[in-house]
Design a protein around this motif. Structure first.
Motif, PDB file in Angstrom:
ATOM      1  N   GLU A 142     -67.906 -19.979 -41.706  1.00  8.65           N
ATOM      2  CA  GLU A 142     -68.281 -19.045 -42.771  1.00  8.65           C
ATOM      3  C   GLU A 142     -69.030 -19.761 -43.888  1.00  8.65           C
ATOM      4  O   GLU A 142     -69.951 -19.193 -44.491  1.00  8.65           O
ATOM      5  N   ALA A 168     -72.544 -20.365 -42.745  1.00  5.22           N
ATOM      6  CA  ALA A 168     -73.295 -19.105 -42.710  1.00  5.22           C
ATOM      7  C   ALA A 168     -73.549 -18.535 -44.100  1.00  5.22           C
ATOM      8  O   ALA A 168     -74.222 -17.507 -44.236  1.00  5.22           O
ATOM      9  N   GLY A 169     -73.007 -19.190 -45.135  1.00  3.53           N
ATOM     10  CA  GLY A 169     -73.219 -18.731 -46.507  1.00  3.53           C
ATOM     11  C   GLY A 169     -72.320 -17.584 -46.923  1.00  3.53           C
ATOM     12  O   GLY A 169     -72.533 -16.983 -47.985  1.00  3.53           O
ATOM     13  N   ARG A 170     -71.280 -17.284 -46.140  1.00  3.03           N
ATOM     14  CA  ARG A 170     -70.378 -16.186 -46.484  1.00  3.03           C
ATOM     15  C   ARG A 170     -69.119 -16.654 -47.210  1.00  3.03           C
ATOM     16  O   ARG A 170     -68.302 -15.841 -47.637  1.00  3.03           O
ATOM     17  N   ALA A 171     -68.944 -17.966 -47.342  1.00  3.15           N
ATOM     18  CA  ALA A 171     -67.824 -18.524 -48.100  1.00  3.15           C
ATOM     19  C   ALA A 171     -68.339 -19.728 -48.881  1.00  3.15           C
ATOM     20  O   ALA A 171     -69.305 -20.392 -48.480  1.00  3.15           O
ATOM     21  N   ASP A 172     -67.688 -19.996 -49.998  1.00  3.61           N
ATOM     22  CA  ASP A 172     -68.147 -21.072 -50.882  1.00  3.61           C
ATOM     23  C   ASP A 172     -67.535 -22.420 -50.532  1.00  3.61           C
ATOM     24  O   ASP A 172     -68.184 -23.453 -50.682  1.00  3.61           O
ATOM     25  N   LYS A 186     -70.847 -26.421 -48.333  1.00  4.77           N
ATOM     26  CA  LYS A 186     -72.012 -26.530 -47.459  1.00  4.77           C
ATOM     27  C   LYS A 186     -72.733 -27.860 -47.665  1.00  4.77           C
ATOM     28  O   LYS A 186     -73.306 -28.422 -46.735  1.00  4.77           O
ATOM     29  N   GLN A 209     -63.996 -17.497 -51.733  1.00  2.00           N
ATOM     30  CA  GLN A 209     -65.135 -16.617 -51.950  1.00  2.00           C
ATOM     31  C   GLN A 209     -65.157 -16.187 -53.406  1.00  2.00           C
ATOM     32  O   GLN A 209     -64.153 -16.288 -54.115  1.00  2.00           O
ATOM     33  N   ASN A 210     -66.293 -15.726 -53.868  1.00  2.00           N
ATOM     34  CA  ASN A 210     -66.474 -15.383 -55.266  1.00  2.00           C
ATOM     35  C   ASN A 210     -65.409 -14.395 -55.749  1.00  2.00           C
ATOM     36  O   ASN A 210     -65.091 -13.427 -55.059  1.00  2.00           O
ATOM     37  N   GLY A 233     -61.567 -14.338 -51.218  1.00  3.21           N
ATOM     38  CA  GLY A 233     -61.444 -14.956 -49.905  1.00  3.21           C
ATOM     39  C   GLY A 233     -60.037 -14.841 -49.340  1.00  3.21           C
ATOM     40  O   GLY A 233     -59.247 -13.988 -49.745  1.00  3.21           O
ATOM     41  N   ARG A 286     -60.098  -9.831 -39.672  1.00  3.68           N
ATOM     42  CA  ARG A 286     -60.766  -8.523 -39.681  1.00  3.68           C
ATOM     43  C   ARG A 286     -59.944  -7.499 -40.452  1.00  3.68           C
ATOM     44  O   ARG A 286     -60.492  -6.685 -41.211  1.00  3.68           O
ATOM     45  N   GLU A 334     -60.573  -7.930 -44.050  1.00  4.04           N
ATOM     46  CA  GLU A 334     -61.867  -7.355 -44.449  1.00  4.04           C
ATOM     47  C   GLU A 334     -61.751  -5.857 -44.696  1.00  4.04           C
ATOM     48  O   GLU A 334     -62.309  -5.321 -45.666  1.00  4.04           O
TER      49      GLU A 334
END
Length: 492
Positions: free
Chosen positions: A232, A235-239, A251, A273-274, A278, A464, A467
């Motif tokens: 993640e 893929a840029g979906r988590a910091d 990253k 996550q922001n 997360g 999931r 989410e």
């Protein structure tokens, strides 16, 4: 300048705050001021200052900030005051506050809700509750000589264990109608107590914990989660991924050292996550004691939801290894919470959580209709404190049969019961790892094959479901009224 107020609260220097941000800013300023007073006083103590006053003098130590909400009489019927028989005056609610910078977003959201719903006026001042030295300066006493450590109690406040409790959580205030009513489920001392325990048991700081928590009882889920989080991040979906020992992966930055050689009792892993949106995964190990311990402490962080994803023994002949169990009810044989939440109190099923878990199983497994029912069983999960319950099967058999139980584990009911107590939405999705009543006792070789095939999918289902529940929270439909008491504090 302090405002003149006509209500009785255990605080001084109360100032009316026009906005939530103004209230939080004043809370932070007062807390930082108190923290500095304690730090300066401790430095004087280390330097053997002969002029150091005794701690009984109010002006010698720092005190927790105090947050107060005053609800006008016309809005009081929206609270739980009608049991008094008459509403003729303002309703006053208050709480001591700790670590306001850590809880800034939460405090702003809850103050905003209180103002909008109850037309409340907000005041912030200094409480009469001193901040204990050990809560303000965690490692302050580590290097003291035995003599200096013994004399600390004459110059500094120590934790007041009589006042550090869950009386508000457990409804002990329902008949106490004098003075300010609780604004929050937790006092400042109760929160500080848990913030320190969180870091001790998980080897990560409280500020790293995300709003969505998964509990598991096997290390292989951790391994899968770490790899998932790294994907993640790429893929840029988590910091970031934060592991025990403050081992941080982003990253652009990779840890220079390997994992900590000695894991804590219940290690935590945070996919950041922001806005703390997360997921945190905690490996609580095996047993209801651990489950109670960690949820007692994580509750003060006010997570949006916590879910148990782990293994269980399947009790029905039709179940197969790798099938899923969605708990619709719990038989509480763990006994660790019986004193504060009797087993006779039912734990309600939370529709939002149940639907999210069902949907996640369907989407990730690809099973629908009859095929889904073949691999996903709903019903009663038994949580026991006896890992070798099979050796007492004759004594347990009738009760398991009466309960129509479909699975047995050692954590799920404990997590659900504490979720109920602390008003944190809860749910359980287990995976059948053995069938002890039908000749399939968990053995190493069988377990390896089972783990390899099931863990990855099970974790993916848990993620999931989170989410889906995140979307519920953003829509304002996650926090069920089923968890609220008669005299529920304003703050979630």
């Amino acid at each position: 300048m302090a405002s003149t107020v006509d209500f009785d609260v255990p605080a001084t220097d109360l100032v009316a705050c026009k906005t939530p941000q103004e209230a939080v800013d004043r809370l932070i300023a007062l807390y930082d001021e108190a923290h500095k007073l304690i730090a300066d006083r401790f430095d004087r103590y280390l330097a053997d200052d002969d002029n150091l006053e005794p701690s009984s003098d109010r002006d010698t130590g720092g005190f927790y900030p105090y947050l107060c909400a005053v609800v006008p009489a016309e809005s009081a019927p929206q609270t739980s005051k009608l049991a008094l028989g008459q509403i003729s005056s303002n309703s006053v609610h208050g709480a001591t506050i700790t670590q306001p910078a850590l809880f800034a977003d939460y405090l702003k959201a809850q103050i905003t809700r209180t103002i909008e719903r109850y037309a409340a006026k907000i005041y912030v001042g200094k409480s009469r509750t001193p901040i204990p030295l050990t809560f303000a300066l965690e490692k302050a006493t580590a290097l003291l000589t035995p003599d200096k450590r013994r004399k600390l109690q004459h110059h500094f406040h120590t934790p007041n264990l009589v006042a550090t409790n869950d009386d508000i959580v457990d409804g002990e205030f329902i008949l106490k109608r004098h003075g300010a009513m609780p604004l929050s489920l937790f006092t400042a001392e109760r929160i500080d107590y848990s913030l320190h325990r969180i870091q001790h048991y998980t080897a990560t700081r409280p500020e790293h914990f995300q709003d969505y928590i998964l509990f598991t009882n096997y290390q292989r889920y951790v391994d899968e989660f770490v790899e998932y989080a790294k994907g993640e991040i790429e893929a840029g979906r988590a910091d970031a991924l934060i592991e025990p020992g403050e081992r941080i992966t982003t990253k652009d930055v990779k840890p220079k050292e390997g994992p900590v050689p000695r894991l804590p009792q219940m290690p935590a892993y945070h996919m950041v996550q922001n806005g703390h949106k997360g997921i945190t995964l905690v490996n609580i190990g095996v047993g209801p004691s651990n489950a109670k311990n960690i949820t007692d402490h994580l509750a003060v962080l006010r997570p949006q939801v916590w879910l148990m994803i782990g293994h269980c023994g399947g009790l029905r002949r039709s179940q197969r290894l790798g099938d899923y169990v969605l708990a619709h009810a719990y038989l509480r044989e763990d006994n660790v919470l019986d004193d504060v939440l009797p087993p006779s109190v039912p734990l309600p099923t939370l529709a939002e959580v149940q639907l999210a878990l069902t949907r996640a199983v369907q989407e990730i497994s690809g099973n629908v209709g009859r095929k889904l029912k073949e691999h996903l069983r709903t019903g009663t999960v038994v949580t026991t404190s006896d890992r070798n319950w099979e050796l007492r099967f004759e004594r347990n058999a009738v009760r398991l049969n009466q309960a129509r139980a479909i699975a047995i584990d050692m954590e799920s009911a404990t997590i659900a019961a504490n979720g109920y107590r602390y008003r944190v939405p809860y749910g359980t999705l287990l995976c059948v790892s053995d069938r002890p009543l039908h000749g399939e006792v968990k053995l190493p070789g069988m377990a390896d094959a089972f783990y390899q095939e099931s863990v990855s999918q099970h974790l993916e289902i848990g993620v999931r479901a989170i989410e889906v529940l995140r979307q519920e929270e953003q829509a304002g439909t996650l926090h069920s009224r089923k968890l609220r008491s008669f005299d529920e504090p304003f703050f979630r």
